[in-house]
Scaffold this motif. Sequence first.
Motif, PDB file in Angstrom:
ATOM      1  N   SER A 180       0.811  -1.221   0.000  1.00 16.80           N
ATOM      2  CA  SER A 180       0.000   0.000   0.000  1.00 16.80           C
ATOM      3  C   SER A 180       0.843   1.269   0.000  1.00 16.80           C
ATOM      4  O   SER A 180       0.315   2.366  -0.201  1.00 16.80           O
ATOM      5  CB  SER A 180      -0.906   0.023   1.237  1.00 16.80           C
ATOM      6  N   LEU A 181       2.135   1.132   0.298  1.00 14.27           N
ATOM      7  CA  LEU A 181       3.021   2.301   0.385  1.00 14.27           C
ATOM      8  C   LEU A 181       3.996   2.315  -0.790  1.00 14.27           C
ATOM      9  O   LEU A 181       4.496   1.269  -1.204  1.00 14.27           O
ATOM     10  CB  LEU A 181       3.804   2.269   1.707  1.00 14.27           C
ATOM     11  N   ASN A 182       4.257   3.510  -1.308  1.00 11.00           N
ATOM     12  CA  ASN A 182       5.214   3.665  -2.406  1.00 11.00           C
ATOM     13  C   ASN A 182       6.623   3.481  -1.853  1.00 11.00           C
ATOM     14  O   ASN A 182       7.061   4.255  -0.999  1.00 11.00           O
ATOM     15  CB  ASN A 182       5.060   5.057  -3.030  1.00 11.00           C
ATOM     16  N   PRO A 183       7.365   2.454  -2.319  1.00  9.60           N
ATOM     17  CA  PRO A 183       8.693   2.188  -1.734  1.00  9.60           C
ATOM     18  C   PRO A 183       9.709   3.302  -2.002  1.00  9.60           C
ATOM     19  O   PRO A 183      10.728   3.374  -1.325  1.00  9.60           O
ATOM     20  CB  PRO A 183       9.126   0.884  -2.412  1.00  9.60           C
ATOM     21  N   ARG A 184       9.421   4.172  -2.986  1.00  6.16           N
ATOM     22  CA  ARG A 184      10.347   5.254  -3.319  1.00  6.16           C
ATOM     23  C   ARG A 184       9.990   6.567  -2.625  1.00  6.16           C
ATOM     24  O   ARG A 184      10.638   7.578  -2.844  1.00  6.16           O
ATOM     25  CB  ARG A 184      10.366   5.479  -4.840  1.00  6.16           C
ATOM     26  N   MET A 185       8.943   6.546  -1.818  1.00  7.77           N
ATOM     27  CA  MET A 185       8.486   7.761  -1.142  1.00  7.77           C
ATOM     28  C   MET A 185       8.655   7.586   0.363  1.00  7.77           C
ATOM     29  O   MET A 185       8.228   6.565   0.922  1.00  7.77           O
ATOM     30  CB  MET A 185       7.006   7.981  -1.493  1.00  7.77           C
ATOM     31  N   ASN A 186       9.295   8.549   1.036  1.00  5.86           N
ATOM     32  CA  ASN A 186       9.421   8.405   2.488  1.00  5.86           C
ATOM     33  C   ASN A 186       8.037   8.521   3.130  1.00  5.86           C
ATOM     34  O   ASN A 186       7.093   9.046   2.526  1.00  5.86           O
ATOM     35  CB  ASN A 186      10.437   9.378   3.089  1.00  5.86           C
ATOM     36  N   VAL A 187       7.902   8.017   4.353  1.00  2.00           N
ATOM     37  CA  VAL A 187       6.565   7.896   4.946  1.00  2.00           C
ATOM     38  C   VAL A 187       5.950   9.265   5.237  1.00  2.00           C
ATOM     39  O   VAL A 187       4.726   9.423   5.192  1.00  2.00           O
ATOM     40  CB  VAL A 187       6.593   7.011   6.214  1.00  2.00           C
ATOM     41  N   GLY A 188       6.781  10.255   5.517  1.00  2.00           N
ATOM     42  CA  GLY A 188       6.256  11.608   5.724  1.00  2.00           C
ATOM     43  C   GLY A 188       5.538  12.114   4.478  1.00  2.00           C
ATOM     44  O   GLY A 188       4.426  12.656   4.550  1.00  2.00           O
ATOM     45  N   ALA A 189       6.158  11.910   3.314  1.00  8.46           N
ATOM     46  CA  ALA A 189       5.541  12.323   2.046  1.00  8.46           C
ATOM     47  C   ALA A 189       4.283  11.509   1.763  1.00  8.46           C
ATOM     48  O   ALA A 189       3.292  12.045   1.246  1.00  8.46           O
ATOM     49  CB  ALA A 189       6.542  12.158   0.902  1.00  8.46           C
ATOM     50  N   ALA A 190       4.293  10.208   2.114  1.00  8.30           N
ATOM     51  CA  ALA A 190       3.126   9.354   1.881  1.00  8.30           C
ATOM     52  C   ALA A 190       1.926   9.807   2.709  1.00  8.30           C
ATOM     53  O   ALA A 190       0.785   9.819   2.223  1.00  8.30           O
ATOM     54  CB  ALA A 190       3.467   7.897   2.209  1.00  8.30           C
ATOM     55  N   ILE A 191       2.175  10.213   3.976  1.00  6.86           N
ATOM     56  CA  ILE A 191       1.083  10.677   4.843  1.00  6.86           C
ATOM     57  C   ILE A 191       0.605  12.061   4.411  1.00  6.86           C
ATOM     58  O   ILE A 191      -0.593  12.375   4.467  1.00  6.86           O
ATOM     59  CB  ILE A 191       1.527  10.672   6.321  1.00  6.86           C
ATOM     60  N   ALA A 192       1.547  12.903   3.957  1.00  6.78           N
ATOM     61  CA  ALA A 192       1.197  14.277   3.555  1.00  6.78           C
ATOM     62  C   ALA A 192       0.464  14.314   2.222  1.00  6.78           C
ATOM     63  O   ALA A 192      -0.286  15.264   1.944  1.00  6.78           O
ATOM     64  CB  ALA A 192       2.464  15.124   3.479  1.00  6.78           C
ATOM     65  N   GLU A 193       0.667  13.291   1.381  1.00  9.46           N
ATOM     66  CA  GLU A 193       0.122  13.313   0.013  1.00  9.46           C
ATOM     67  C   GLU A 193      -1.385  13.589  -0.055  1.00  9.46           C
ATOM     68  O   GLU A 193      -1.827  14.460  -0.806  1.00  9.46           O
ATOM     69  CB  GLU A 193       0.461  11.998  -0.692  1.00  9.46           C
ATOM     70  N   PRO A 194      -2.238  12.867   0.734  1.00  9.79           N
ATOM     71  CA  PRO A 194      -3.675  13.170   0.658  1.00  9.79           C
ATOM     72  C   PRO A 194      -4.018  14.591   1.095  1.00  9.79           C
ATOM     73  O   PRO A 194      -4.976  15.193   0.591  1.00  9.79           O
ATOM     74  CB  PRO A 194      -4.320  12.132   1.577  1.00  9.79           C
ATOM     75  N   LEU A 195      -3.239  15.149   2.036  1.00 12.10           N
ATOM     76  CA  LEU A 195      -3.469  16.536   2.464  1.00 12.10           C
ATOM     77  C   LEU A 195      -3.184  17.507   1.332  1.00 12.10           C
ATOM     78  O   LEU A 195      -3.941  18.467   1.099  1.00 12.10           O
ATOM     79  CB  LEU A 195      -2.579  16.867   3.671  1.00 12.10           C
ATOM     80  N   LEU A 196      -2.100  17.279   0.602  1.00 11.76           N
ATOM     81  CA  LEU A 196      -1.693  18.184  -0.479  1.00 11.76           C
ATOM     82  C   LEU A 196      -2.591  18.029  -1.702  1.00 11.76           C
ATOM     83  O   LEU A 196      -2.999  19.022  -2.317  1.00 11.76           O
ATOM     84  CB  LEU A 196      -0.228  17.930  -0.843  1.00 11.76           C
ATOM     85  N   ILE A 197      -2.927  16.772  -2.050  1.00 10.27           N
ATOM     86  CA  ILE A 197      -3.779  16.545  -3.227  1.00 10.27           C
ATOM     87  C   ILE A 197      -5.156  17.168  -3.032  1.00 10.27           C
ATOM     88  O   ILE A 197      -5.721  17.768  -3.948  1.00 10.27           O
ATOM     89  CB  ILE A 197      -3.897  15.028  -3.506  1.00 10.27           C
ATOM     90  N   ASN A 198      -5.690  17.040  -1.814  1.00 10.82           N
ATOM     91  CA  ASN A 198      -7.024  17.583  -1.527  1.00 10.82           C
ATOM     92  C   ASN A 198      -6.995  19.053  -1.090  1.00 10.82           C
ATOM     93  O   ASN A 198      -8.018  19.602  -0.708  1.00 10.82           O
ATOM     94  CB  ASN A 198      -7.714  16.733  -0.458  1.00 10.82           C
ATOM     95  N   LYS A 199      -5.772  19.665  -1.135  1.00 11.37           N
ATOM     96  CA  LYS A 199      -5.598  21.085  -0.785  1.00 11.37           C
ATOM     97  C   LYS A 199      -6.149  21.400   0.608  1.00 11.37           C
ATOM     98  O   LYS A 199      -6.805  22.404   0.825  1.00 11.37           O
ATOM     99  CB  LYS A 199      -6.278  21.971  -1.831  1.00 11.37           C
TER     100      LYS A 199
END
Length: 617
Positions: A402-421
């Motif tokens: 479920s996690l992108n192996p090339r993305m650190n976990v901080g970026a993975a958790i932040a991604e939905p916040l940034l995508i949804n503005k």
Amino acid sequence: MTTPPILSVSNLTTSFRVEGLWKPVVRNVSFDIAPKETLAVVGESGSGKSVTALSIMRLTPSGNSRIEGSIKLSGQELLTLPDADMRKIRGNDIAMIFQEPMTSLNPVLTIGFQIAEALILHRNLSRSAAEAETIRLLEKVRIPAAKSRFHEYPHRFSGGMRQRVMIAMALACKPKLLIADEPTTALDVTIQAQILELIKLLQEEEGMSVLFITHDMGVVAEIADRTVVMYNGEAVETGATEDIFARAHHPYTRSLLSAVPKLGSMTGRRRPMRFPVVDRLTGESDVPTETPDTVEASERPVIEVSNLTTRFEIRSGLLGKVQGRVHAVENVSFSVQAGETLALVGESGCGKSTTGRSVMRLIEPLAGSVLLDGVDVLKLNQHDLREQRKRMQMIFQDPFASLNPRMNVGAAIAEPLLINKLATRSEARDKVAELLRRVGLQPDMASRFPHEFSGGQRQRICIARALAVEPRLIVADESVSALDVSVKAQVINLMLELQARMKLAYLFISHDMAVVERVSHRVAVMYLGEIVEIGPREAIFGNPQHPYTKRLLAAVPIADPTRRHEKNPVSNDEIKSPVRAADYIPPIRQYREVSPGHAVMIWGEEWEKPAVQGIAA
């Protein structure tokens, strides 16, 4: 005069070369296995169980591993044998069953050919004699219509049937010792019960010894005469299984036993209950408490599912006409309140996961309605659906996938916040730190990558990511199934705490009935795409009505070796196929109310067979 052991392991130390240095991962492990005895080796992932088994078989990589100590099979030292002699022992005197049968079977060869190959190689049988013996072995492990299935490929078998094929292959040469490495971990509870029953039966018939590796203490109680508990590469406790369950001395053993969910432990309790947390160093345990009552029944349910139907078409070719349909979800209805957990239970193929994905519209349903806070998710366009998905999130079974192996976990958790503005980059960093703290991790872990975490920590990261958009509903699809027993307890405790704090609604999809009893307010039992029974947790577990519900409960391992012989007989029936003809029209189902909120489907003659009655009785 005592009988000499079949296997004697003394001061086993296995090391791997890491950056030019030898790192021991199994240290000074010793145990014996007597003739016809079952020895269980238990512990969490990383404790050294599987490496111990691979060392006995001498299957560790030759260039990067080193095995020291002594391993004797019927008095013969295995560690000094030439490779050619060791190859004769593997499969002939010692056989091994692995956790995932699909990775052990060759997908391009028929199962009959693969078993016959072992017989020709080790027992010098002719091709025709090997085929006849293979059919006999397949019948012995209860594969129906064995002769007609001889020429089928592994993908045509269910998970439980593939594991039976692996057992048939292991038994082909009548080994003195069978090593079973987590053979039931990935299987449903009913299939697990069948495999355990089969191993015990074949052990009696063949007179072989069994080394059973698992992290499930319920399975240990079910099958093992003696138990070795491993922690951090060492055997910390050894003894008769009954003694270890009744009088465990080591704190780690006590922590493993306390984390085992016991069916019936919630009798008389209305609300879900935390697992006790035991300190591995001192053995001290906290007192588990019921979760606070957060269910707000007076409010409108967070989600209302009505007559949900999802089918998959089977075509004769890319543009061919429809030959049939998989009726994955058929006319399913339920609702979940804020602060409530509805558990969806059943075997693989019953439609649980498809129901969860249909609710999220990750799969497009054929018919029905899914109201999320009154809004029908199935009628939304893509833009509005993306907006609504902030209110419902999913936690999957495999956190690593479920996690992108090339993305650190901080970026993975932040991604939905940034995508949804929902936050700027600086606000997202602060929110990530808060979310990591909330799920029991350190904020400075945000810079690490998924492979640097354990399985339980990765699942916590997935929970943090799901919480980032502050959802109302979380669909947890087998979210703790792949975790070790103590890690599973920690993650479930976390989910219960978050639910109490945030009034989350959970759709908890699982095949583990003992866990479901611990965490749920209500339970829905699925079979072949339909809900056959639904009601409050205490009603489903205390007064099950449908024969299939009774069958699921009867198959749960009892985590008490003194009650090993109390179980009902196990049915060897496979779950039926949900594939139907293209013109098939599902029957209209009738339900009767047993008690307030407890409804059961009125069943027909197909459930009145003696095999099922034996279980349901």
